[in-house]
Design a protein around this motif. Structure first.
Motif, short mmCIF file in Angstrom:
data_model
loop_
_atom_site.label_atom_id
_atom_site.label_comp_id
_atom_site.label_asym_id
_atom_site.label_seq_id
_atom_site.Cartn_x
_atom_site.Cartn_y
_atom_site.Cartn_z
N LEU A 10 0.80 -1.22 0.00
CA LEU A 10 0.00 0.00 0.00
C LEU A 10 0.83 1.28 0.00
N THR A 11 2.16 1.13 0.09
CA THR A 11 3.04 2.29 -0.04
C THR A 11 3.59 2.41 -1.47
N MET A 12 3.27 1.45 -2.31
CA MET A 12 3.85 1.40 -3.65
C MET A 12 2.94 2.10 -4.67
N LYS A 13 3.51 3.07 -5.35
CA LYS A 13 2.77 3.82 -6.37
C LYS A 13 2.25 2.88 -7.47
N GLU A 14 3.05 1.89 -7.84
CA GLU A 14 2.64 0.97 -8.90
C GLU A 14 1.34 0.26 -8.54
N PHE A 15 1.21 -0.12 -7.30
CA PHE A 15 0.03 -0.86 -6.86
C PHE A 15 -1.15 0.06 -6.56
N THR A 16 -0.87 1.18 -5.92
CA THR A 16 -1.97 2.05 -5.48
C THR A 16 -2.45 3.03 -6.52
N GLN A 17 -1.58 3.46 -7.42
CA GLN A 17 -1.96 4.50 -8.37
C GLN A 17 -1.86 4.08 -9.83
N LEU A 18 -0.94 3.20 -10.14
CA LEU A 18 -0.71 2.84 -11.54
C LEU A 18 -1.44 1.56 -11.95
N ASN A 19 -2.23 1.01 -11.04
CA ASN A 19 -3.09 -0.15 -11.32
C ASN A 19 -2.35 -1.40 -11.78
N TYR A 20 -1.15 -1.63 -11.25
CA TYR A 20 -0.46 -2.88 -11.52
C TYR A 20 -1.22 -4.01 -10.82
N ASN A 21 -1.24 -5.18 -11.43
CA ASN A 21 -1.84 -6.36 -10.81
C ASN A 21 -0.83 -7.01 -9.87
N LEU A 22 -1.29 -8.01 -9.12
CA LEU A 22 -0.48 -8.61 -8.07
C LEU A 22 -0.29 -10.11 -8.31
N LEU A 23 0.96 -10.55 -8.31
CA LEU A 23 1.30 -11.96 -8.39
C LEU A 23 1.86 -12.37 -7.04
N SER A 24 1.11 -13.20 -6.31
CA SER A 24 1.52 -13.65 -4.97
C SER A 24 1.94 -15.10 -5.05
N ASP A 25 3.22 -15.35 -4.85
CA ASP A 25 3.78 -16.69 -4.98
C ASP A 25 4.06 -17.28 -3.60
N TYR A 26 3.24 -18.25 -3.23
CA TYR A 26 3.35 -18.89 -1.92
C TYR A 26 3.85 -20.33 -2.03
N ARG A 27 4.46 -20.71 -3.14
CA ARG A 27 4.86 -22.11 -3.32
C ARG A 27 5.90 -22.57 -2.31
N LYS A 28 6.70 -21.67 -1.77
CA LYS A 28 7.70 -22.05 -0.77
C LYS A 28 7.21 -21.77 0.64
N GLY A 29 5.91 -21.58 0.76
CA GLY A 29 5.33 -21.28 2.06
C GLY A 29 4.13 -22.14 2.35
N LYS A 30 3.61 -21.98 3.55
CA LYS A 30 2.41 -22.70 3.96
C LYS A 30 1.61 -21.78 4.86
N PHE A 31 0.33 -21.60 4.52
CA PHE A 31 -0.52 -20.75 5.34
C PHE A 31 -0.72 -21.38 6.71
N GLU A 32 -0.54 -20.56 7.70
CA GLU A 32 -0.83 -20.94 9.07
C GLU A 32 -1.87 -19.94 9.59
N ILE A 33 -2.89 -19.77 8.76
CA ILE A 33 -3.96 -18.82 9.04
C ILE A 33 -5.24 -19.63 9.23
N PRO A 34 -5.87 -19.52 10.39
CA PRO A 34 -7.11 -20.28 10.59
C PRO A 34 -8.21 -19.75 9.68
N LEU A 35 -9.09 -20.64 9.24
CA LEU A 35 -10.16 -20.23 8.33
C LEU A 35 -11.08 -19.19 8.95
N ASP A 36 -11.20 -19.19 10.27
CA ASP A 36 -12.06 -18.18 10.89
C ASP A 36 -11.45 -16.77 10.86
N ALA A 37 -10.21 -16.64 10.38
CA ALA A 37 -9.59 -15.33 10.20
C ALA A 37 -9.91 -14.72 8.84
N LEU A 38 -10.47 -15.51 7.92
CA LEU A 38 -10.76 -15.00 6.58
C LEU A 38 -11.70 -13.80 6.59
N PRO A 39 -12.76 -13.78 7.40
CA PRO A 39 -13.61 -12.57 7.41
C PRO A 39 -12.84 -11.30 7.80
#
Length: 127
Positions: free
Chosen positions: A35-64
């Motif tokens: 949210l500090t990046m001009k490309e994302f906030t003003q220039l409408n760049y899309n986002l590629l989020s690569d989580y292949r080397k990670g694992k979510f440790e976020i409970p489903l009840d946190a999604l809301p």
């Protein structure tokens, strides 16, 4: 820091890569930087989020709570695309549950992919 963010100006994509166990707080830190990046906030760049080397440790009840956060930045994410690349079974399931709600509620178009090539192809495809 367990994540990195870079910009591909040719493709107009912000690339976010995360490794290790991924908590809700980790996602929050990455979004604070995005949210500090001009490309994302003003220039409408899309986002590629690569989580292949990670694992979510976020409970489903946190999604809301995560979706509520996206409501607060709806003016930034509306009409943008985010490609999530995941390969851990729990992370895939959580991502699918997330994308079903976030698009309807915020206008942020999110899709889940297993390969970088398919994610990039979708991000750069013209609607």
């Amino acid at each position: 820091m367990k994540f990195s963010i870079s910009v591909d100006h040719d493709l107009r994509i912000v690339r976010y890569t995360h490794s290790g166990l991924i908590t809700k707080e980790d996602i929050g830190e990455a979004w604070a930087e995005l949210l500090t990046m001009k490309e994302f906030t003003q220039l409408n760049y899309n986002l590629l989020s690569d989580y292949r080397k990670g694992k979510f440790e976020i409970p489903l009840d946190a999604l809301p709570e995560i979706i509520e956060f996206l409501h607060t930045v709806k003016h930034v994410v509306q009409a943008k695309k985010q490609a999530l690349i995941v390969n851990d079974p729990y992370s895939v399931a959580a991502s699918i549950l997330f994308l079903e709600k976030v698009g309807k509620e915020t206008g942020f178009e999110v899709q889940v992919f297993s390969t970088k090539v398919s994610a990039l192809n979708w991000l750069i495809a013209k609607l």
